[in-house]
Write an enzyme that holds these catalytic residues in place. Structure first.
Site, short mmCIF file in Angstrom:
data_model
loop_
_atom_site.label_atom_id
_atom_site.label_comp_id
_atom_site.label_asym_id
_atom_site.label_seq_id
_atom_site.Cartn_x
_atom_site.Cartn_y
_atom_site.Cartn_z
N ARG A 70 -12.40 -7.64 -16.13
CA ARG A 70 -12.85 -6.31 -16.39
C ARG A 70 -13.58 -6.32 -17.84
NH1 ARG A 70 -7.38 -5.28 -15.50
NH2 ARG A 70 -6.80 -4.65 -12.73
N ASN A 109 -14.05 3.72 3.40
CA ASN A 109 -13.97 1.77 3.60
C ASN A 109 -14.97 1.67 2.92
OD1 ASN A 109 -13.95 -0.19 4.75
ND2 ASN A 109 -12.60 0.79 6.61
N ALA A 110 -14.92 0.30 1.95
CA ALA A 110 -15.83 -0.35 1.52
C ALA A 110 -16.44 -1.61 2.61
CB ALA A 110 -14.86 -1.14 0.95
N CYS A 153 -7.71 -13.21 -4.52
CA CYS A 153 -7.66 -13.45 -5.14
C CYS A 153 -6.21 -14.07 -3.90
CB CYS A 153 -6.46 -11.94 -5.58
SG CYS A 153 -6.28 -10.59 -4.80
N1 SAH Z 1 -9.48 -3.32 -8.72
C1 SAH Z 1 -8.89 -3.09 -8.76
C2 SAH Z 1 -7.40 -3.57 -8.33
C3 SAH Z 1 -7.85 -3.26 -6.88
S1 SAH Z 1 -6.30 -4.21 -6.06
C4 SAH Z 1 -8.46 -2.56 -10.65
O1 SAH Z 1 -8.98 -4.14 -10.95
O2 SAH Z 1 -7.66 -2.73 -10.70
C5 SAH Z 1 -7.66 -3.68 -3.78
C6 SAH Z 1 -8.19 -2.08 -3.95
O3 SAH Z 1 -8.30 -2.02 -2.00
C7 SAH Z 1 -6.57 -1.77 -3.26
O4 SAH Z 1 -6.87 -0.52 -4.42
C8 SAH Z 1 -6.60 -0.82 -1.28
O5 SAH Z 1 -6.36 0.29 -1.36
C9 SAH Z 1 -7.98 -1.27 -1.01
N2 SAH Z 1 -8.59 -1.29 0.20
C10 SAH Z 1 -8.08 -1.91 0.83
N3 SAH Z 1 -8.52 -2.44 2.08
C11 SAH Z 1 -9.84 -1.38 1.39
C12 SAH Z 1 -11.04 -1.26 2.69
N4 SAH Z 1 -11.44 -1.90 3.24
N5 SAH Z 1 -12.27 -0.30 1.24
C13 SAH Z 1 -11.68 0.10 0.26
N6 SAH Z 1 -10.37 -0.07 -0.34
C14 SAH Z 1 -9.93 -0.61 0.12
#
Ligand code: SAH
Length: 388
Positions: free
Chosen positions: A207, A270-271, A331
């Site tokens: 980060r 949803n991403a 991860c």
């Molecule tokens: N980048 C964050 C951690 C990410 S953890 C940090 O720096 O703290 C992964 C995240 O992805 C979780 O919050 C989960 O809710 C989200 N997630 C899981 N599947 C997803 C999808 N299809 N679209 C968007 N978000 C999703």
């Protein structure tokens, strides 16, 4: 505690000699220890191999604590904890939340301790670790004088050890919420709630680097509580951040407010859908962050996971302006660095983008991994730049 013996196969002895800490139950030829006992491990010819935690339930039957023969008592644990703390004093700066003990990576198998200011969370993830919980808490209190110690033993892996899933206060009184600094930014933390003890501490250094290299219009696709978004907001003109979880977006908004960050739009979505939509709309960004959850949790999920990683990275690369930055992570322990690089190479080829690698990074230094145990390296994070 009487020391009991375990006899292991020649193959397992070789594994330990190579520096691995796990011995599978199929390699244990005999052991009549109590669940969670500390045992002395020998080969079939009665040659000493190490001291280990014994688990009666898990396929990981023995976890090596040391290759030296002798009693494992309080001085051993205090010594290991002090060693872990000495490392953190050198590698953690500008930050109140970090991992103090990273299990195998710190020679403390299946034991995890995270610090959130003066609040400590403890996980004892094997029968052996669970049995010395009281001792660990005492040692931590003596060492750090924390306000409280919380047991975050709600991790699913405990089921493999037939241990109950539980959360509770082991010492002091626990605040429901507190604010901790990470890289000089504030974040709300609920030590007794949230995924993975509330924060993804392993990405801290990534980060920080994201903040240094990000610019322009940014998109953060799996933003959780806004860790990356709020970091890059400091260097970008505008940030769009999405997460599929409503809870996550609520916390992210609160964290943005806390830092008086006003240039991030957080939205539940949803991403995969959002990336496809923006690709169709020909939207363009200068910085994109992809930090999804582990798509592969086991070997059998690997192929599907790789398709998922390829899809989001391909779309992200297409959305970037020339000179744009992609910070992309996996991860999944199952996806090693060469495999991840390969997926991104394929994605870049399909997206017809030429891509520079600025940094190949991994979990922050307070999450050290063992040279001799690939299982302890799970996070891969690439900093990529699109040439054209
Ligand atoms: N980048 C964050 C951690 C990410 S953890 C940090 O720096 O703290 C992964 C995240 O992805 C979780 O919050 C989960 O809710 C989200 N997630 C899981 N599947 C997803 C999808 N299809 N679209 C968007 N978000 C999703």
């Amino acid at each position: 505690m009487d020391t009991v013996k375990a006899i292991i196969s020649a193959r397992a002895v070789e594994r330990i000699k190579a520096g691995h800490l796990w011995i599978y139950s199929s390699d244990v030829l005999s052991c009549d220890a109590m669940p969670g006992a500390i045992v002395a491990v020998f080969d079939q010819r009665n040659r000493f191999a190490g001291m280990a935690f014994y688990s009666s339930e898990s396929v990981i039957a023995l976890r090596v604590l040391t290759g030296k023969e002798g009693e494992i008592g309080r001085p051993f644990w205090v010594g290991r904890l002090n060693q872990a703390q000495a490392l953190r004093q050198r590698v953690v700066a500008g930050t109140e939340m970090y991992r103090l003990v990273n299990a195998e990576g710190d020679g403390l198998p299946s034991i995890i301790v995270d610090c959130y200011g003066d609040v400590l969370t403890l996980q004892t993830l094997s029968q052996g670790a669970d049995r010395i919980k009281g001792l660990l808490v005492e040692a931590l209190i003596e060492m750090l004088r924390p306000r409280c110690v919380i047991e975050r033993n709600d991790a699913k892996v405990r089921e493999l050890e037939s241990l109950p899933l539980q959360v509770g206060v082991l010492h002091g009184s626990c605040p429901q919420e507190l604010v901790c600094q990470e890289n000089g930014l504030g974040f709300h933390v609920s030590p007794a709630e949230g995924q993975k003890t509330g924060a993804f501490l392993d990405q801290r250094e990534n980060r920080w680097w994201a903040r240094q290299l990000a610019f322009g219009q940014a998109l953060d696709c799996f933003c959780y509580a806004g860790g990356f978004s709020i970091h890059v907001a400091r260097s970008c003109t505008q940030v769009e951040a999405i997460d599929i979880s409503e809870e996550a977006i609520k916390s992210a908004k609160r964290n943005a407010e806390l830092n008086e960050v006003r240039n991030v739009d957080f939205e539940v979505d949803n991403a995969f859908d959002r990336l496809r939509l923006y690709d169709n709309l020909k939207r363009r960004f200068d910085t994109i962050v992809l930090d999804p959850p582990a798509f592969a949790k086991s070997r059998s999920q690997l192929a599907g996971a790789l398709r998922g990683y390829k899809e989001i990275n391909l779309r992200a690369l297409r959305l970037l302006n020339p000179g744009g930055l992609l910070v992309t992570s996996t991860c999944s322990q199952q996806v090693d660095e060469p495999t991840f690089l390969n997926v991104i190479t394929e994605a870049a080829a399909d997206a017809r983008r030429r891509v520079q690698v600025l940094q190949k990074r991994t979990q922050a230094q307070d999450h050290p991994f063992l040279l001799s145990m690939p299982e302890t390296l799970y996070l891969k994070c690439l900093f990529l730049r699109v040439i054209d």
